[in-house]
Write a protein that holds these residues in place. Sequence first.
Motif, PDB file in Angstrom:
ATOM      1  N   GLN A  60       0.831  -1.204   0.000  1.00 55.04           N
ATOM      2  CA  GLN A  60       0.000   0.000   0.000  1.00 55.04           C
ATOM      3  C   GLN A  60       0.867   1.257   0.000  1.00 55.04           C
ATOM      4  O   GLN A  60       0.576   2.217  -0.723  1.00 55.04           O
ATOM      5  CB  GLN A  60      -0.933  -0.010   1.212  1.00 55.04           C
ATOM      6  CG  GLN A  60      -1.977  -1.105   1.144  1.00 55.04           C
ATOM      7  CD  GLN A  60      -2.710  -1.327   2.455  1.00 55.04           C
ATOM      8  OE1 GLN A  60      -2.199  -1.021   3.536  1.00 55.04           O
ATOM      9  NE2 GLN A  60      -3.919  -1.880   2.368  1.00 55.04           N
ATOM     10  N   THR A  99      -6.689  -7.936  -2.195  1.00 55.67           N
ATOM     11  CA  THR A  99      -7.098  -6.594  -2.630  1.00 55.67           C
ATOM     12  C   THR A  99      -5.893  -5.791  -3.097  1.00 55.67           C
ATOM     13  O   THR A  99      -5.952  -5.114  -4.126  1.00 55.67           O
ATOM     14  CB  THR A  99      -7.846  -5.859  -1.500  1.00 55.67           C
ATOM     15  OG1 THR A  99      -9.035  -6.588  -1.194  1.00 55.67           O
ATOM     16  CG2 THR A  99      -8.195  -4.434  -1.884  1.00 55.67           C
ATOM     17  N   THR A 100      -4.781  -5.871  -2.351  1.00 58.39           N
ATOM     18  CA  THR A 100      -3.590  -5.132  -2.785  1.00 58.39           C
ATOM     19  C   THR A 100      -3.075  -5.664  -4.121  1.00 58.39           C
ATOM     20  O   THR A 100      -2.561  -4.896  -4.936  1.00 58.39           O
ATOM     21  CB  THR A 100      -2.451  -5.171  -1.742  1.00 58.39           C
ATOM     22  OG1 THR A 100      -1.965  -6.502  -1.578  1.00 58.39           O
ATOM     23  CG2 THR A 100      -2.897  -4.588  -0.405  1.00 58.39           C
ATOM     24  N   GLU A 103      -5.255  -4.101  -6.727  1.00 56.66           N
ATOM     25  CA  GLU A 103      -4.940  -2.675  -6.852  1.00 56.66           C
ATOM     26  C   GLU A 103      -3.662  -2.461  -7.652  1.00 56.66           C
ATOM     27  O   GLU A 103      -3.601  -1.581  -8.515  1.00 56.66           O
ATOM     28  CB  GLU A 103      -4.815  -2.039  -5.461  1.00 56.66           C
ATOM     29  CG  GLU A 103      -6.137  -1.931  -4.738  1.00 56.66           C
ATOM     30  CD  GLU A 103      -6.011  -1.562  -3.274  1.00 56.66           C
ATOM     31  OE1 GLU A 103      -7.044  -1.175  -2.685  1.00 56.66           O
ATOM     32  OE2 GLU A 103      -4.898  -1.659  -2.696  1.00 56.66           O
TER      33      GLU A 103
END
Length: 154
Positions: A60, A99-100, A103
Amino acid sequence: MNESRRIQTLFTDLYHGHPWLDVTLQDTLGKITSEQAAQHPIKDGNSIWEIVNHIIAWRQNVLRRVQGEVLEIPENNYIEQIIDTSDEAWQKTLETLETTQKEWLYFLSTFNEANFINEYPRNNLTYYQHIHGIIQHDAYHLGQIVLLAKITNP
């Protein structure tokens, strides 16, 4: 194939594809229970779960860097004690990692490659170096996780 696409392939392979090192994050972590993930088999060492959260936070962080943000790194370097060691919490951690992954793949699919040469002001490394660095970071910690998994489940 353009460079962003090649990097997407590296991300995908290390996460759940066919990387040169022959182990992936998804396959390795999918075999680890919440109980194993929470163990500290090495005195003063990190648990698998703490390492996974560290991977997530750095993914992130670097993603935000290459999107133009300048960030502070916390003193704990994104290593925090796990409070909730339930199966549900472990699954949520794995979902956050997924999710990362999504992304990063989306970012790379929309990234203007002219920006690879942009430098992050805190360390003067290029975005290109940061992007490859996060892949190397994942691989480094995956090695630790593989070893810890062998210790916690002989």
